[in-house]
Design a protein around this motif. Structure first.
Motif, PDB file in Angstrom:
ATOM      1  N   LEU A  10       0.826  -1.203   0.000  1.00  0.00           N
ATOM      2  CA  LEU A  10       0.000   0.000   0.000  1.00  0.00           C
ATOM      3  C   LEU A  10       0.866   1.261   0.000  1.00  0.00           C
ATOM      4  N   PRO A  11       0.302   2.394  -0.431  1.00  0.00           N
ATOM      5  CA  PRO A  11       1.041   3.655  -0.371  1.00  0.00           C
ATOM      6  C   PRO A  11       1.083   4.252   1.025  1.00  0.00           C
ATOM      7  N   ASP A  12       0.106   3.931   1.866  1.00  0.00           N
ATOM      8  CA  ASP A  12       0.094   4.418   3.245  1.00  0.00           C
ATOM      9  C   ASP A  12      -0.913   3.612   4.049  1.00  0.00           C
ATOM     10  N   HIS A  13      -0.958   3.878   5.336  1.00  0.00           N
ATOM     11  CA  HIS A  13      -1.956   3.240   6.216  1.00  0.00           C
ATOM     12  C   HIS A  13      -2.491   4.334   7.138  1.00  0.00           C
ATOM     13  N   ALA A  14      -3.084   5.328   6.510  1.00  0.00           N
ATOM     14  CA  ALA A  14      -3.510   6.537   7.210  1.00  0.00           C
ATOM     15  C   ALA A  14      -5.021   6.653   7.217  1.00  0.00           C
ATOM     16  N   ILE A  15      -5.555   7.240   8.280  1.00  0.00           N
ATOM     17  CA  ILE A  15      -6.970   7.579   8.312  1.00  0.00           C
ATOM     18  C   ILE A  15      -7.213   8.763   7.381  1.00  0.00           C
ATOM     19  N   ARG A  16      -8.464   8.992   7.072  1.00  0.00           N
ATOM     20  CA  ARG A  16      -8.829  10.160   6.290  1.00  0.00           C
ATOM     21  C   ARG A  16      -9.641  11.098   7.172  1.00  0.00           C
ATOM     22  N   PRO A  17      -9.413  12.394   7.079  1.00  0.00           N
ATOM     23  CA  PRO A  17     -10.027  13.346   8.010  1.00  0.00           C
ATOM     24  C   PRO A  17     -11.539  13.230   8.114  1.00  0.00           C
ATOM     25  N   GLU A  18     -12.207  12.999   6.988  1.00  0.00           N
ATOM     26  CA  GLU A  18     -13.675  13.003   7.026  1.00  0.00           C
ATOM     27  C   GLU A  18     -14.255  11.833   7.809  1.00  0.00           C
ATOM     28  N   HIS A  19     -13.452  10.783   8.046  1.00  0.00           N
ATOM     29  CA  HIS A  19     -13.921   9.625   8.809  1.00  0.00           C
ATOM     30  C   HIS A  19     -13.234   9.525  10.171  1.00  0.00           C
ATOM     31  N   SER A  20     -12.525  10.556  10.564  1.00  0.00           N
ATOM     32  CA  SER A  20     -11.672  10.472  11.746  1.00  0.00           C
ATOM     33  C   SER A  20     -12.394  10.854  13.033  1.00  0.00           C
ATOM     34  N   ALA A  21     -11.841  10.369  14.154  1.00  0.00           N
ATOM     35  CA  ALA A  21     -12.357  10.775  15.460  1.00  0.00           C
ATOM     36  C   ALA A  21     -12.190  12.279  15.655  1.00  0.00           C
ATOM     37  N   GLN A  22     -11.137  12.841  15.083  1.00  0.00           N
ATOM     38  CA  GLN A  22     -10.915  14.276  15.180  1.00  0.00           C
ATOM     39  C   GLN A  22     -12.090  15.050  14.579  1.00  0.00           C
ATOM     40  N   GLU A  23     -12.522  14.626  13.400  1.00  0.00           N
ATOM     41  CA  GLU A  23     -13.579  15.335  12.687  1.00  0.00           C
ATOM     42  C   GLU A  23     -14.964  14.994  13.233  1.00  0.00           C
ATOM     43  N   LEU A  24     -15.215  13.720  13.500  1.00  0.00           N
ATOM     44  CA  LEU A  24     -16.555  13.278  13.885  1.00  0.00           C
ATOM     45  C   LEU A  24     -16.866  13.495  15.358  1.00  0.00           C
ATOM     46  N   LEU A  25     -15.826  13.432  16.210  1.00  0.00           N
ATOM     47  CA  LEU A  25     -16.060  13.470  17.653  1.00  0.00           C
ATOM     48  C   LEU A  25     -15.321  14.590  18.374  1.00  0.00           C
ATOM     49  N   GLY A  26     -14.385  15.242  17.695  1.00  0.00           N
ATOM     50  CA  GLY A  26     -13.568  16.243  18.361  1.00  0.00           C
ATOM     51  C   GLY A  26     -12.567  15.639  19.325  1.00  0.00           C
ATOM     52  N   VAL A  27     -12.176  14.378  19.090  1.00  0.00           N
ATOM     53  CA  VAL A  27     -11.209  13.681  19.944  1.00  0.00           C
ATOM     54  C   VAL A  27      -9.907  13.525  19.172  1.00  0.00           C
ATOM     55  N   THR A  28      -8.846  14.105  19.681  1.00  0.00           N
ATOM     56  CA  THR A  28      -7.548  14.060  19.007  1.00  0.00           C
ATOM     57  C   THR A  28      -6.631  13.045  19.673  1.00  0.00           C
ATOM     58  N   PRO A  29      -6.142  12.047  18.941  1.00  0.00           N
ATOM     59  CA  PRO A  29      -5.243  11.051  19.520  1.00  0.00           C
ATOM     60  C   PRO A  29      -3.932  11.666  19.996  1.00  0.00           C
ATOM     61  N   GLN A  30      -3.246  10.952  20.851  1.00  0.00           N
ATOM     62  CA  GLN A  30      -1.957  11.403  21.366  1.00  0.00           C
ATOM     63  C   GLN A  30      -0.911  11.451  20.253  1.00  0.00           C
ATOM     64  N   SER A  31      -0.001  12.404  20.372  1.00  0.00           N
ATOM     65  CA  SER A  31       1.204  12.353  19.554  1.00  0.00           C
ATOM     66  C   SER A  31       2.106  11.258  20.105  1.00  0.00           C
ATOM     67  N   THR A  32       3.065  10.842  19.307  1.00  0.00           N
ATOM     68  CA  THR A  32       4.017   9.833  19.788  1.00  0.00           C
ATOM     69  C   THR A  32       4.771  10.337  21.005  1.00  0.00           C
ATOM     70  N   ALA A  33       5.173  11.594  20.974  1.00  0.00           N
ATOM     71  CA  ALA A  33       5.910  12.167  22.102  1.00  0.00           C
ATOM     72  C   ALA A  33       5.066  12.159  23.372  1.00  0.00           C
ATOM     73  N   ARG A  34       3.807  12.535  23.250  1.00  0.00           N
ATOM     74  CA  ARG A  34       2.927  12.539  24.420  1.00  0.00           C
ATOM     75  C   ARG A  34       2.698  11.129  24.939  1.00  0.00           C
ATOM     76  N   TRP A  35       2.528  10.193  24.042  1.00  0.00           N
ATOM     77  CA  TRP A  35       2.342   8.801  24.456  1.00  0.00           C
ATOM     78  C   TRP A  35       3.562   8.291  25.214  1.00  0.00           C
TER      79      TRP A  35
END
Length: 287
Positions: free
Chosen positions: A256-281
Motif C-alpha cells: 500500500l502507499p500508506d496506512h492513514a486515516i482520512r479526516p472526514e472519517h476520523s475521530a478528530q472530525e466526527l467526535l472532536g477527539v484528538t489522539p496522542q502524539s508519539t511524544a505525548r504517548w
C-alpha cells in the motif's frame, strides 16, 4: 444503567473501564479471570462461549464495548456468533466494536475488512440486529513499539527497527486513544458507521525515531526491516502462528502507499477527539 466492557483486564478493555469509571459511570467488567479485581467496576467472570450468559450480561446495558480476543479463526467465529446472538436477544442500547487494527485495504477510511473475517461477520451481525452501533477502526497500535525486541534496540543501539519502509505514513494510535473514543461513542448514538482512530497527519518511521530520540535525549535512527525478520524476532515471544500472522499483516501493508486515516472519517472530525502524539504517548507511559 451500566456499561459492559469485554476484556476488561486487557490492553484495550482496561483503559475503557478506567475512562468510564472516572466519569462516574456504572461499569460491568467482563473478564475470563474469576479472581480479577478491577478498580471502579463490578467484575463478572465470563468468556465468549455462551450466548445465553452473554445476553444476561448485556441485558439492560446502556452501552457495550466489544473487541475480539486473539484466538484461532474457528474460535473467533464462534465468539462472534455468540456475541451477535446475545445482542439480538438482550438489545443493549448501544454497541461499540473495535476492529483492533484488523482492516487492511485501499488507502482510505474505513479500511477494507476481509468479508470472510470474524470482524466482518460481527459488523454484519450488528447491522442486522438493528441496534445502535459504531465501529472503531485503528490502524497500528503504538504499543507494538514496546515489543522487547524493538525497545531493546532503541535503548541499547539507538536504532528503531520496524517492518515498514521509511517513507510509509501510518496513523498510529494508542490503547488510551481507543478508550477515549469508545467512551465518547458509547454516549453518541448519532454517530454510526466506522470511525478512524489515529494520528493525522500520519507519521513515518523516521518521525517515530525522532520522538524516541527527543524522549531519550540522544540520537535514534530508523531502520526498516522485512516482515520475515520481524517474524523471526517475535516467534519466541508470541509463538509461530501468531508471529506468522503479524508478518503477514506487515507484508500486506507493504503493498500500500500508506496506512492513514482520512479526516472526514476520523475521530478528530466526527467526535472532536484528538489522539496522542508519539511524544505525548511516550511521556504518558513513562518511557
Amino acid at each position: 444503567m451500566s456499561y459492559v466492557i469485554h476484556g476488561a483486564t486487557g490492553a484495550q478493555g482496561a483503559p475503557v473501564v478506567s475512562v468510564l469509571a472516572a466519569a462516574g459511570k456504572s461499569v460491568v467488567a467482563l473478564t475470563r479471570r474469576a479472581d480479577a479485581a478491577v478498580a471502579g467496576a463490578r467484575v463478572r467472570p465470563l468468556d465468549y462461549s455462551s450466548s445465553s450468559e452473554l445476553a444476561d450480561a448485556y441485558r439492560g446495558a446502556e452501552g457495550l464495548f466489544v473487541h475480539l480476543p486473539a484466538a484461532a479463526p474457528g474460535d473467533r467465529e464462534a465468539y462472534v456468533r455468540h456475541i451477535v446472538a446475545a445482542v439480538r436477544e438482550a438489545r443493549p442500547a448501544r454497541v461499540v466494536f473495535s476492529t483492533s487494527g484488523s482492516g487492511i485495504g485501499a488507502p482510505a477510511s474505513p479500511p477494507s475488512i476481509p468479508v470472510d473475517s470474524a470482524a466482518a461477520t460481527l459488523i454484519a451481525g450488528l447491522e442486522a440486529s438493528e441496534v445502535s452501533y459504531a465501529v472503531i477502526a485503528p490502524r497500528v497500535f503504538l504499543e507494538n513499539l514496546l515489543l522487547p525486541t524493538v525497545v531493546e534496540a532503541v535503548r541499547g543501539q539507538g536504532v528503531l527497527r520496524y517492518p515498514l519502509r521509511a517513507d510509509f505514513p501510518v496513523s498510529w494510535a494508542s490503547h488510551q486513544d481507543i478508550a477515549d473514543v469508545a467512551a465518547v461513542l458509547l454516549e453518541r448514538p448519532d454517530v454510526t458507521g466506522t470511525v478512524g482512530v489515529g494520528q493525522f497527519p500520519a507519521v513515518t518511521g523516521p518521525d517515530l525515531a525522532e520522538a524516541f530520540a527527543a524522549r531519550l535525549g540522544r540520537d535514534v535512527r530508523y531502520e526498516a526491516i522485512t516482515p520475515a525478520a520481524m517474524k523471526e524476532s517475535i516467534t519466541p515471544l508470541l509463538g509461530e502462528g501468531a508471529a506468522a500472522g503479524v508478518a503477514a499483516f506487515y507484508q500486506a501493508l507493504g503493498a500500500l502507499p500508506d496506512h492513514a486515516i482520512r479526516p472526514e472519517h476520523s475521530a478528530q472530525e466526527l467526535l472532536g477527539v484528538t489522539p496522542q502524539s508519539t511524544a505525548r504517548w511516550l511521556a504518558d507511559i513513562g518511557f
